[in-house]
Design a protein around this motif. Structure first.
Motif, mmCIF file in Angstrom:
data_model
loop_
_atom_site.group_PDB
_atom_site.id
_atom_site.type_symbol
_atom_site.label_atom_id
_atom_site.label_comp_id
_atom_site.label_asym_id
_atom_site.label_seq_id
_atom_site.Cartn_x
_atom_site.Cartn_y
_atom_site.Cartn_z
ATOM 1 N N HIS A 116 -21.208 -0.373 -29.874
ATOM 2 C CA HIS A 116 -21.496 -0.073 -28.474
ATOM 3 C C HIS A 116 -22.701 0.859 -28.352
ATOM 4 C CE1 HIS A 116 -20.746 0.748 -24.238
ATOM 5 N NE2 HIS A 116 -20.802 2.046 -24.501
ATOM 6 N N GLU A 117 -22.751 1.902 -29.186
ATOM 7 C CA GLU A 117 -23.848 2.869 -29.122
ATOM 8 C C GLU A 117 -25.178 2.250 -29.535
ATOM 9 O OE1 GLU A 117 -22.704 6.081 -31.585
ATOM 10 O OE2 GLU A 117 -20.926 6.608 -30.408
ATOM 11 N N ASN A 142 -17.154 1.613 -31.766
ATOM 12 C CA ASN A 142 -17.969 2.657 -31.122
ATOM 13 C C ASN A 142 -19.441 2.552 -31.514
ATOM 14 O OD1 ASN A 142 -15.717 3.679 -29.887
ATOM 15 N ND2 ASN A 142 -15.417 5.371 -31.305
ATOM 16 N N ALA A 143 -19.689 2.328 -32.819
ATOM 17 C CA ALA A 143 -21.080 2.242 -33.287
ATOM 18 C C ALA A 143 -21.783 1.020 -32.704
ATOM 19 C CB ALA A 143 -21.111 2.197 -34.817
ATOM 20 N N ARG A 176 -21.929 3.481 -39.727
ATOM 21 C CA ARG A 176 -23.245 3.405 -39.079
ATOM 22 C C ARG A 176 -24.304 2.914 -40.060
ATOM 23 N NH1 ARG A 176 -23.329 5.815 -34.122
ATOM 24 N NH2 ARG A 176 -25.593 5.884 -34.147
#
Length: 494
Positions: A333-334, A330-331, A368
């Motif tokens: 991608h973000e 997820n990180a 992150r």
């Protein structure tokens, strides 16, 4: 022997850096131009590049981009005499391993090069947690397959469709709101609204107004009528987070609502009927609060239609690796980090062994943070926050500066069975019900290996690093991590 290329048009700098790095057993190839660097980098295969950012006819930043095309895992340390902060910022944005200003601090340079060499070695070892072609999943996701979490999933399945109140208990950061949303999504009320209220984030007056609403002029600042959450959420589900932080007055009003599904707005006398399902959550010991008189016993029983206990992350075993993969995907991608390949075995071991006082919320933050620190495609230990890198480090009893003339004694102060038979160790841990056997076994073997090699070399860390094929920095890290003491002994011949 590790290799490095130093690129600088100043011959004095090249010679000074070469002499300094030779003291730590690093082979150095010195070049004066970007053209020479690019012509030899493929065949020489350095472990780290020291690159002057201001080269004749070109910028080191442009050269760095070309190096990335050759080997994106190769650590590059910029060196420069410029005091321009913008250049330093741009270098780090591009993915530089670090940035050193002239005049060079040679001891710091040596330490940095050792760290870069170790990082490059770890990036080129098989990845323990590859990302592959994983795609981020939409919405909140439950991740886990440990026995404790399977029990949570089963409890959600049992209670979701029943019109009973639920009390979710667990430490801060374990995902209590995620459980509440899962119950709502699988309930018969999933077409109606879901509202969450953090009882600890509001003062008593504001919380009462938030839940029940207020009439105009009910208190200072109440300039118009306000509809409360219980009224807005008629037919739906309301999640009361940190319910143990409610005042006695608010507890009494919530109790009446649970009993009768009726309430009055603050400052009003009109009775309002509603139909809400309450899911409450807390990280506090409500039973002890009942004994102390700070939480109403009747409210506790009303809220506790069914209790779901969420385990802390440290008790979820292999779920940590699954969560690392989930949040890293997820990180990436973000943050647009499409080049990321995964997590090294040593970094994953540190993540798995960490106690996670902040639970899943802390893990998200650490992922992150690590991604921001990572200058290559693989997350290695040096990318992790300091609290993870230092989690098992204990000061050595003494450390010797190794020389050929010293005859140190190396001993282990740890409790792991360093020389125990591997089969016996594994059998003992299986009998003891271990849920982290892989990490425990690797740690036992590493501790034995480092202690045995240091004994063989008489405590000479440089020689031990050569035998093991790693850097002296890694030797020092393991001496601290495993609490291996290296004590000098002086033998006097009569």
């Amino acid at each position: 022997m590790p290799r490095t290329i130093v690129v600088d048009d100043d011959r004095t700098i090249r010679e000074m850096v070469s002499r300094s790095l030779e003291k730590i057993d690093v082979e150095v190839k010195a070049v004066s131009s970007s053209e020479e660097l690019l012509s030899v980098i493929g065949d020489y295969r350095p472990d780290v590049v020291l690159l002057d950012i201001m080269l004749p006819g070109t910028s080191g930043l442009d050269v760095f981009k070309q190096i990335r095309q050759v080997d994106r895992r190769l650590p590059v340390v910029f060196i420069t005499s410029s005091s321009d902060s913008e250049m330093a910022i741009e270098a780090m944005q591009l993915g530089a391993f670090d940035y050193l200003a002239k005049p060079l601090d040679l001891p710091r340079l040596n330490t940095l090069v050792e760290k870069a060499i170790e990082t490059q070695r770890l990036m080129n070892t098989p990845i323990a947690l590859p990302l592959g072609d994983s795609k981020p999943k939409n919405g909140d996701q439950f991740v886990g397959r440990s026995p404790r979490m399977l029990d949570v999933f089963k409890s959600i399945g049992r209670v979701a469709s029943e019109n009973v109140n639920v009390l979710i208990r667990g430490e801060s950061g374990t995902g209590k709101e995620l459980v509440a949303r899962a119950i709502y999504q699988h309930s018969l009320r999933n077409t109606e609204c879901f509202m969450a209220v953090n009882c600890a984030a509001l003062t008593d007056t504001l919380l009462e107004s938030e839940l029940f609403g207020h009439e105009k002029g009910a208190f200072t600042g109440a300039e118009r009528q306000r509809i409360g959450r219980f009224e807005q959420c008629n037919g739906g589900t309301i999640f009361l987070d940190e319910v143990g932080d409610m005042s006695q007055l608010t507890q009494g009003k919530v109790l009446r609502l649970l009993q009768e599904q009726k309430f009055e707005r603050v400052g009003g006398n009109k009775t309002i009927e509603t139909d809400v399902r309450i899911i409450a959550a807390t990280n506090r010991d409500l039973e002890e609060m009942v004994k102390q008189g700070t939480f109403r016993q009747d409210l506790f029983y009303r809220l506790n239609g069914m209790t779901i206990n969420l385990p802390p992350l440290r008790e979820r075993g292999d779920d940590v690796a699954l969560l690392v993969e989930h949040y890293l995907v997820n990180a990436c991608h973000e943050m647009g980090r499409t080049e990321m390949e995964g997590v090294s075995s040593e970094a994953l071991r540190m993540l798995v062994n960490y106690k996670w006082p902040g639970n899943v919320r802390e893990l998200q933050s650490v992922i992150r943070h690590s991604l921001l620190n990572c200058t290559g495609p693989v997350i290695v230990p040096s990318c992790l926050p300091a609290e993870l890198q230092n989690q098992t480090a204990e000061p050595a009893v003494a450390t010797s500066t190794e020389t050929a003339e010293e005859t140190p004694r190396v001993e282990s102060n740890g409790t792991s069975p360093l020389q125990a038979d591997l089969s016996s160790f594994v059998n003992d841990r299986l009998t003891g019900g271990s849920t982290d056997l892989y990490s425990e076994t690797v740690e036992m073997m590493e501790k034995y290996l480092f202690t045995r090699v240091l004994k063989e070399t008489g405590g000479n860390q440089t020689r031990a690093a050569e035998i093991l094929g790693i850097t002296r920095g890694k030797i020092r890290d393991r001496i601290a991590q495993f609490n291996i003491s290296v004590d000098k002994t002086i033998n006097i011949d009569e």
